[in-house]
Design an enzyme around this catalytic site. Structure first.
Site, PDB file in Angstrom:
ATOM      1  N   GLY A  15      39.331  34.770  52.584  1.00 37.23           N
ATOM      2  CA  GLY A  15      37.991  35.353  52.466  1.00 37.23           C
ATOM      3  C   GLY A  15      37.840  36.473  51.458  1.00 37.23           C
ATOM      4  O   GLY A  15      36.957  37.314  51.608  1.00 37.23           O
ATOM      5  N   MET A  94      37.406  24.854  52.260  1.00 32.91           N
ATOM      6  CA  MET A  94      38.322  23.797  51.843  1.00 32.91           C
ATOM      7  C   MET A  94      38.020  22.440  52.481  1.00 32.91           C
ATOM      8  O   MET A  94      38.920  21.768  52.983  1.00 32.91           O
ATOM      9  CB  MET A  94      39.764  24.212  52.169  1.00 32.91           C
ATOM     10  CG  MET A  94      40.187  25.495  51.530  1.00 32.91           C
ATOM     11  SD  MET A  94      40.051  25.443  49.733  1.00 32.91           S
ATOM     12  CE  MET A  94      40.802  27.010  49.316  1.00 32.91           C
ATOM     13  N   LEU A  97      31.930  18.305  51.558  1.00 37.87           N
ATOM     14  CA  LEU A  97      30.742  17.941  52.333  1.00 37.87           C
ATOM     15  C   LEU A  97      30.226  16.589  51.842  1.00 37.87           C
ATOM     16  O   LEU A  97      30.241  16.302  50.636  1.00 37.87           O
ATOM     17  CB  LEU A  97      29.674  19.028  52.168  1.00 37.87           C
ATOM     18  CG  LEU A  97      30.071  20.390  52.774  1.00 37.87           C
ATOM     19  CD1 LEU A  97      29.177  21.506  52.242  1.00 37.87           C
ATOM     20  CD2 LEU A  97      30.035  20.348  54.298  1.00 37.87           C
ATOM     21  N   HIS A 113      34.824  27.794  42.141  1.00 30.74           N
ATOM     22  CA  HIS A 113      36.027  26.989  41.910  1.00 30.74           C
ATOM     23  C   HIS A 113      36.939  27.724  40.915  1.00 30.74           C
ATOM     24  O   HIS A 113      36.452  28.230  39.902  1.00 30.74           O
ATOM     25  CB  HIS A 113      35.639  25.608  41.364  1.00 30.74           C
ATOM     26  CG  HIS A 113      36.828  24.728  41.172  1.00 30.74           C
ATOM     27  ND1 HIS A 113      37.448  24.085  42.232  1.00 30.74           N
ATOM     28  CD2 HIS A 113      37.555  24.435  40.068  1.00 30.74           C
ATOM     29  CE1 HIS A 113      38.497  23.419  41.771  1.00 30.74           C
ATOM     30  NE2 HIS A 113      38.582  23.610  40.463  1.00 30.74           N
ATOM     31  N   ASP A 154      32.899  19.111  42.937  1.00 29.22           N
ATOM     32  CA  ASP A 154      32.914  20.004  41.766  1.00 29.22           C
ATOM     33  C   ASP A 154      32.083  19.459  40.603  1.00 29.22           C
ATOM     34  O   ASP A 154      32.303  19.812  39.444  1.00 29.22           O
ATOM     35  CB  ASP A 154      34.353  20.294  41.296  1.00 29.22           C
ATOM     36  CG  ASP A 154      35.169  21.022  42.355  1.00 29.22           C
ATOM     37  OD1 ASP A 154      34.598  21.850  43.072  1.00 29.22           O
ATOM     38  OD2 ASP A 154      36.376  20.738  42.467  1.00 29.22           O
ATOM     39  N   GLU A 184      36.491  35.250  39.595  1.00 26.04           N
ATOM     40  CA  GLU A 184      35.769  34.819  40.805  1.00 26.04           C
ATOM     41  C   GLU A 184      34.983  35.939  41.471  1.00 26.04           C
ATOM     42  O   GLU A 184      33.805  35.774  41.799  1.00 26.04           O
ATOM     43  CB  GLU A 184      36.754  34.250  41.833  1.00 26.04           C
ATOM     44  CG  GLU A 184      37.452  32.993  41.369  1.00 26.04           C
ATOM     45  CD  GLU A 184      38.315  32.375  42.453  1.00 26.04           C
ATOM     46  OE1 GLU A 184      37.837  32.196  43.579  1.00 26.04           O
ATOM     47  OE2 GLU A 184      39.489  32.071  42.174  1.00 26.04           O
TER      48      GLU A 184
HETATM   49  C1  GAR Z   1      39.623  30.860  45.811  1.00 19.85           C
HETATM   50  O1  GAR Z   1      40.445  30.921  44.669  1.00 19.85           O
HETATM   51  C2  GAR Z   1      38.555  29.790  45.636  1.00 19.85           C
HETATM   52  O2  GAR Z   1      38.048  29.723  44.335  1.00 19.85           O
HETATM   53  C3  GAR Z   1      39.331  28.558  45.956  1.00 19.85           C
HETATM   54  O3  GAR Z   1      40.166  28.931  47.035  1.00 19.85           O
HETATM   55  C4  GAR Z   1      40.406  30.345  47.018  1.00 19.85           C
HETATM   56  C5  GAR Z   1      39.920  30.931  48.302  1.00 19.85           C
HETATM   57  O4  GAR Z   1      40.228  32.284  48.418  1.00 19.85           O
HETATM   58  N1  GAR Z   1      38.458  27.477  46.277  1.00 19.85           N
HETATM   59  C6  GAR Z   1      38.717  26.219  45.974  1.00 19.85           C
HETATM   60  O5  GAR Z   1      39.732  25.850  45.452  1.00 19.85           O
HETATM   61  C7  GAR Z   1      37.620  25.236  46.360  1.00 19.85           C
HETATM   62  N2  GAR Z   1      37.779  24.007  45.634  1.00 19.85           N
HETATM   63  P1  GAR Z   1      39.453  33.269  49.386  1.00 19.85           P
HETATM   64  O6  GAR Z   1      39.441  32.623  50.783  1.00 19.85           O
HETATM   65  O7  GAR Z   1      40.301  34.512  49.367  1.00 19.85           O
HETATM   66  O8  GAR Z   1      38.084  33.480  48.851  1.00 19.85           O
END
Ligand code: GAR
Length: 204
Positions: A15, A94, A97, A113, A154, A184
């Site tokens: 998160g 993860m 949908l 992403h 995506d 991000e």
């Molecule tokens: C993040 O790097 C996000 O971009 C990626 O998972 C991580 C989650 O971290 N998401 C994906 O790969 C979705 N395809 P977080 O729970 O610390 O935000």
């Protein structure tokens, strides 16, 4: 006129992107949106603690308990409707949908992403795996993308992107950390504000 979009953030893990949104909202960076609800599909997600610490309502929905993807999505829809959610943000969510879900929320679901789409994306590319593949390929620049979610994993319209340099000695973990910090956590709050503003301006 309502000036804030009601936001639900969907999470599965640590998160840190949710935290970036919570901090941005607190610092006045998302004037047109309010995080009303955090929904997790993993009961052990640390993201739930982050939401609770920020005083945000949480809900956990488990596919294993609901019995199927359809039942999971039905419950998700019910909760989103009950909470009058305008914008759904996938922040480290993860699970893919289905089309029957995404078609009900055109340009109302956004995802972050950890690569520059269309590189290293689609089914099977998530979390650390994305950075492993980027290093295997030897790219010198990677980054993050925030995009709308549609029926193609995506594949929805790109909202914002930010590039990050790859370093010679990077491991998947060091690269993941730099992409989060430099890209991000910056572009996700910016995109959430941008779309929230559009929603409120359109009068929902
Ligand atoms: C993040 O790097 C996000 O971009 C990626 O998972 C991580 C989650 O971290 N998401 C994906 O790969 C979705 N395809 P977080 O729970 O610390 O935000």
């Amino acid at each position: 006129m309502q000036t804030t979009a009601r936001i639900a953030v969907l999470v599965s893990g640590g998160g840190t992107n949710l935290q970036a949104l919570i901090n941005a909202e607190k610092n006045g960076k998302i004037p047109n949106g309010k995080i009303e609800l955090v929904i997790s599909n993993n009961e052990n997600a640390f993201a739930i603690e982050r939401a609770k610490n920020a005083g945000i309502k949480t809900q956990t929905i488990l596919k294993s308990i609901e019995g199927s993807q359809q039942a999971f999505e039905d419950k998700l829809k019910k909760i989103l409707t009950e909470n009058q959610i305008d914008l759904i943000v996938l922040a480290g969510f993860m699970s893919i949908l289905s089309e029957s879900f995404t078609k009900d929320y055109p340009e109302r679901i956004i995802n972050v992403h950890p690569s520059l789409i269309p590189s290293f994306c689609g089914k099977g590319f998530y979390g650390l795996k994305v950075h492993e593949r980027a290093l295997e390929k030897g790219v010198k620049v990677t980054g993050a993308t925030v995009h709308f979610v549609n029926e193609i994993p995506d594949g929805g319209k790109i909202i914002l992107q930010k590039a990050v340099s790859v370093r010679e000695k990077d491991t998947p973990e060091t690269l993941q950390k730099r992409v989060m910090e430099q890209a991000e956590w910056k572009i996700l709050p910016l995109a959430v504000q941008k779309i929230s503003k559009q929603i409120t301006e359109k009068g929902k």
